[in-house]
Each structure stands twice: as structure tokens, then as C-alpha cells.
Write an enzyme that holds these catalytic residues in place. Structure first.
Site, PDB file in Angstrom:
ATOM      1  CG  ASP A   1      -6.167   1.105  -0.997  1.00 34.98           C
ATOM      2  OD1 ASP A   1      -5.268   1.969  -1.027  1.00 34.98           O
ATOM      3  OD2 ASP A   1      -6.199   0.178  -0.160  1.00 34.98           O
TER       4      ASP A   1
ATOM      5  CG  ASP B   1      -2.871  -0.511  -2.375  1.00 37.25           C
ATOM      6  OD1 ASP B   1      -2.738   0.651  -1.936  1.00 37.25           O
ATOM      7  OD2 ASP B   1      -3.527  -1.387  -1.764  1.00 37.25           O
TER       8      ASP B   1
ATOM      9  CG  ASP C   1      -2.507   4.060  -1.557  1.00 36.19           C
ATOM     10  OD1 ASP C   1      -3.278   4.074  -2.532  1.00 36.19           O
ATOM     11  OD2 ASP C   1      -2.561   3.195  -0.666  1.00 36.19           O
TER      12      ASP C   1
ATOM     13  CB  SER D   1      -0.958  -0.039   1.193  1.00 32.53           C
ATOM     14  OG  SER D   1      -1.815   1.061   1.163  1.00 32.53           O
TER      15      SER D   1
HETATM   16 MG    MG Z   1      -3.426   1.473  -0.134  1.00 33.85          MG
END
Ligand code: MG
Length: 458
Positions: A246, A244, A242, A98
Site C-alpha cells: 500500500d 503489503d 512495503d 504491512s
Molecule cells: Mg503497508
């Protein structure tokens, strides 16, 4: 028994803390937890060692008789959307750390619905992991070939567009600058915005595991270049993801960077007006500002505070009968109609629709909110020390109104602050807000002095 999972999966410095040996054992343990013959879909972000971890996890899963499918490079919410919409998958694994610094990687285990597994399920997998309760497949029960899940990104983008008024947004000819931090957000958000008739500029847009453009966490510091560039090109909005994707932190057309509790409040208020049949409540972590309650409360929406962590918010929404939204100050936003996990690209599309629908510029929307000046910082220290510091501060501020769901949140007359040990990094996180930048700086000074005097005593 030991603990394997942190607040958001397994994380560690790749090849020293998170080794292929460990990833193999995690794959085996997840495989042993599932029924023999189950199908697991695996995806990854751009991080170093991601391929190595993918192969180790795959090997572990296969040893337990699991069939492995691979979605390749994809944002976490993309993998989650594929899991939710394809009944053939029994679970998912996302190889990602992440927002952590570049040297980290991690493993996130997802349910067949795409939601991060509950703490109870994590405990069952931990028990298998630490007690070695594996269920090896017989020689002829191993499915060797990993099958590709092709077209996952396109399916995911379509899934987002399904919830969005494409024509309305297209008619506005917006300009947007996207900063996906050289990771998987680059594969989705520019494509999505292009489909919405947006003129897209991308910075840090090539995939690179060294994260040469900026650190993977979107902060006021790491997004300063995005802010400067979007003002130069006269963009209507900036988006920083960020590692990844999300999360999405939004930047207004003047270059002001807005935390996720601000953008989350605005979008939630917009969704509440648009869909009046939704349960009138939102979920947000204690790290969000008190302005969430002031703004959404005025629209008759109840705010339910939770411990910090999007997984907790996802499970609360599922268990407590749905919500308008769940969101976090770090940029996570859950649009439950789409999926009950945070989704940076979905959030971006919703914000653009709100701009198009209201005819207001981003800065005009943010000016609708009560004004507080935030400071976020962190002090490096081990978890035990951070827990001790929070305990001592609790004693010191015992005469104040406080909330201790997670760390210590202290409410002053016209300010608040939160100190909490991070669940993913060896740091003590500090968040605070006051009515002027000067008062916010003064408050930070006071808290830092308090912490220093506690550390000097031990
Ligand atoms: Mg993330």
C-alpha cells in the site's frame, strides 16, 4: 476493557503474540459483529503464518454463520479495491503486518467499501471480543466451503489503468526497477507497468515469507540496493514497496531516494492542475515536512495536518467532502478518485503519468520542491517510556512553537523535528529536517543527548 486494535489493525509476533487461538477469537468477534449470513472476503500477504491465521480467522467467522470468500495473495489495496467494486461483500479481512519486521503478522478489518474500519467500530468489536458476546450459528447454519474470488489481481490492475493515460506513458518507453520486498507487490506492479509499455526490471521479486532480500519497510537503508541497480541499468524510476504494497517509495534516475511527503506533494500538485474541480485541499500526517505547505500552498492548496496513520486520513477525506489527495512521508498515497485508501501501485502509475505529461525526469521534478535534508530514525523503547520521554521533551521545548496532535513537533527557524511513540512497534520515532546535511546531523545529536539525559534521570 482491553484494547485489541493498534493504529492499523491487530499486529504481533506470529504464533507467540498473534496466535491461531487469538485469530480464531478475532474471527468470531468480527463475525458476531456482522449480520448472520454476511459475506467476508479475506486476503493475505506473503508473511509467515499467513495461511494459519487465515484458517483460524475463517473458522471463527464460519462459527458465527458468516460466508467466507478468499482472494489469496494480494496487496492490501487490491483487496480494498475488490471490496469497493463488489457489492456482494459486507466486509473484508486482510492478513498482513504491512511494513513490520518479518516475524510479525497481523489482521486488518475492512468495511464493505474497502476502508479500514473506524475506531468506533473497532471498539464494538473489542467489546464482543473481551466480553465473549458471540452468536454461534446452529449446526445447520454453518457455511463450510470457502469460495475463491478468482482474478482479483487482474480486476485491480484494470481499476488502476482506468485512471491513467496509458498511451501517453507507453509512448515514453520508460525503464523502471521495482523492489516489492519479496511480497505481494511483486504480483501487481510489474504487471501494471508492463501494461503501460514500461520496460520493467524486478529485484526481490519472488514471494518469500523470510524476506531474504530486505526488511519489509522501504527506507533509505533497505532501498540502497534498488538505488544502485537502477543507476546501473539506466532506469528512469525506482519503486520500493512495503510488505503489503500500500506504500511506494520512489527513487529518481540518479539513485536519490525520496520520502513520500516529497513524491506526494508533487503528485498532488499535478492532480490539482489536471482536475480543477476537486476541493483544493490535501491531508497529510504531522510527520510530513513543512515543505508540503510551502509547495502546495503556492498553488493555492490548503494542507490539513492529521495525526500519523493512513486510516485517520482516509476517514477525514470521507467525512470532510473529499480532497485532491491524502499522503504520508512513509510512502502512502491516496488517490480518492480511485479509492479512499493508500495504494502503492496507483501512486507509481500517477508519478509516471506526471513524468510523461511534463517531460521532466524524476530528479527534475523533485528539484522543484523546497530543499530540506531529512533524517528518520528510531530508538527502541517500550510505549510507556516513549510517552514519558515525549512529555519531558515538551517541557524542555516549551518556549518553541510546537504541535502536539500526535507526539511533539517542534518548529525552529530553519528546521523542525517530530518525536512520537510508534503505534505499531516498541520504538520512539524521530524525524527531523534542516537546511543542510550537517545541520540535520547536529540537530539529531542534540535531540539524542536530550533523550539520553531524560533516560539517565529516571
Ligand atoms: Mg503497508
Amino acid at each position: 476493557m482491553g484494547v485489541l486494535f493498534g493504529t492499523d489493525g491487530v499486529r504481533g509476533i506470529v504464533n507467540s503474540e498473534l496466535t491461531p487461538e487469538k485469530a480464531l477469537k478475532i474471527g468470531q468477534s468480527v463475525g458476531a459483529y456482522l449480520q448472520p449470513g454476511s459475506r467476508v472476503l479475506v486476503g493475505r500477504d506473503v508473511r509467515a503464518g499467513g495461511d494459519m491465521i487465515f484458517h483460524a480467522v475463517t473458522s471463527g467467522l464460519q462459527s458465527q454463520g458468516i460466508k467466507v470468500y478468499y482472494a489469496g495473495y494480494i496487496p492490501t489495496p487490491g483487496l480494498q479495491y475488490i471490496l469497493k467494486t463488489h457489492s456482494e461483500y459486507d466486509a473484508g479481512i486482510m492478513v498482513t503486518a504491512s511494513h513490520n519486521p518479518p516475524q510479525y503478522n497481523g489482521i486488518k478489518v475492512l468495511s464493505s467499501q474497502g476502508v479500514e474500519i473506524s475506531r468506533d467500530t473497532e471498539r464494538e468489536i473489542e467489546e464482543i471480543y473481551f466480553k465473549g458476546r458471540l452468536r454461534r450459528a446452529s449446526w445447520n447454519g454453518i457455511v463450510d466451503d470457502v469460495k475463491m474470488h478468482d482474478g482479483a489481481i487482474e480486476e485491480y490492475v484494470e481499476g488502476i489503468l482506468h485512471h491513467i493515460d496509458m498511451e501517453l506513458i507507453s509512448s515514453k518507453k520508460f525503464k523502471v526497477v521495482v523492489d516489492p520486498a519479496n511480497s505481494v507487490g511483486a504480483l501487481v506492479t510489474p504487471l501494471l507497468l508492463g501494461r503501460l509499455g514500461v520496460k520493467v526490471y524486478t529485484i526481490n521479486g519472488h514471494l518469500d515469507p523470510l524476506f531474504p532480500g530486505r526488511e519489509p519497510e522501504p527506507t533509505v537503508y533497505s532501498l540502497r540496493e534498488l538505488s544502485r541497480i537502477m543507476v546501473k541499468v539506466g532506469a528512469d524510476l525506482g519503486v520500493g514497496h512495503d510488505g503489503d504494497a500500500d506504500r511506494a517509495i520512489l527513487v529518481d534516475e540518479r539513485g536519490n531516494i525520496w520520502w513520500g511527503d516529497r513524491s506526494g506533494s508533487l503528485i498532488a500538485g499535478y492532480i490539482a492542475d489536471k482536475y480543477s474541480s476537486l476541493p483544493r485541499k490535501v491531508y497529510t500526517g504531522v510527520s510530513s515536512s513543512v515543505l508540503v505547505e510551502e509547495y502546495l500552498g503556492s498553488k493555492g492548496i490548503e494542507v490539513r495536518w492529521t495525526p500519523v496513520g493512513s486510516v485517520i486520513i482516509s476517514h477525514k477525506i470521507l467525512e470532510e467532502g473529499g480532497a485532491i489527495a491524502g499522503f504520508e512521508e512513509n510512502g502512502g498515497y491516496i488517490h480518492p478518485m480511485h479509492q479512499v485508501v493508500r495504494d502503492g501501485a496507483m501512486k507509481t502509475a500517477l508519478f509516471l503519468e506526471m513524468m510523461a505529461e511534463t517531460g521532466l525526469k524524476a530528479s527534475e521534478l523533485f528539484s522543484l520542491l523546497p530543499h530540506y535534508y531529512p533524517i528518520k530514525t528510531k530508538i527502541p523503547m517500550g510505549r510507556d517510556k516513549a510517552v514519558m520521554v515525549v512529555e519531558k521533551l515538551r517541557e524542555k521545548y516549551s518556549s518553541f512553537k510546537t504541535v502536539s496532535i500526535d507526539g511533539l513537533k517542534v518548529f525552529g527557524d530553519d528546521y523542525w523535528f517530530l518525536v512520537r511513540p510508534s503505534g505499531t512497534e516498541p520504538v520512539l520515532r524521530i524525524m527531523l529536517e534542516a537546511k543542510s546535511p550537517e545541520k540535520a546531523e547536529e540537530l539529531l545529536d542534540t535531540i539524542k543527548k536530550d533523550i539520553q539525559s531524560i533516560l539517565n534521570e529516571v
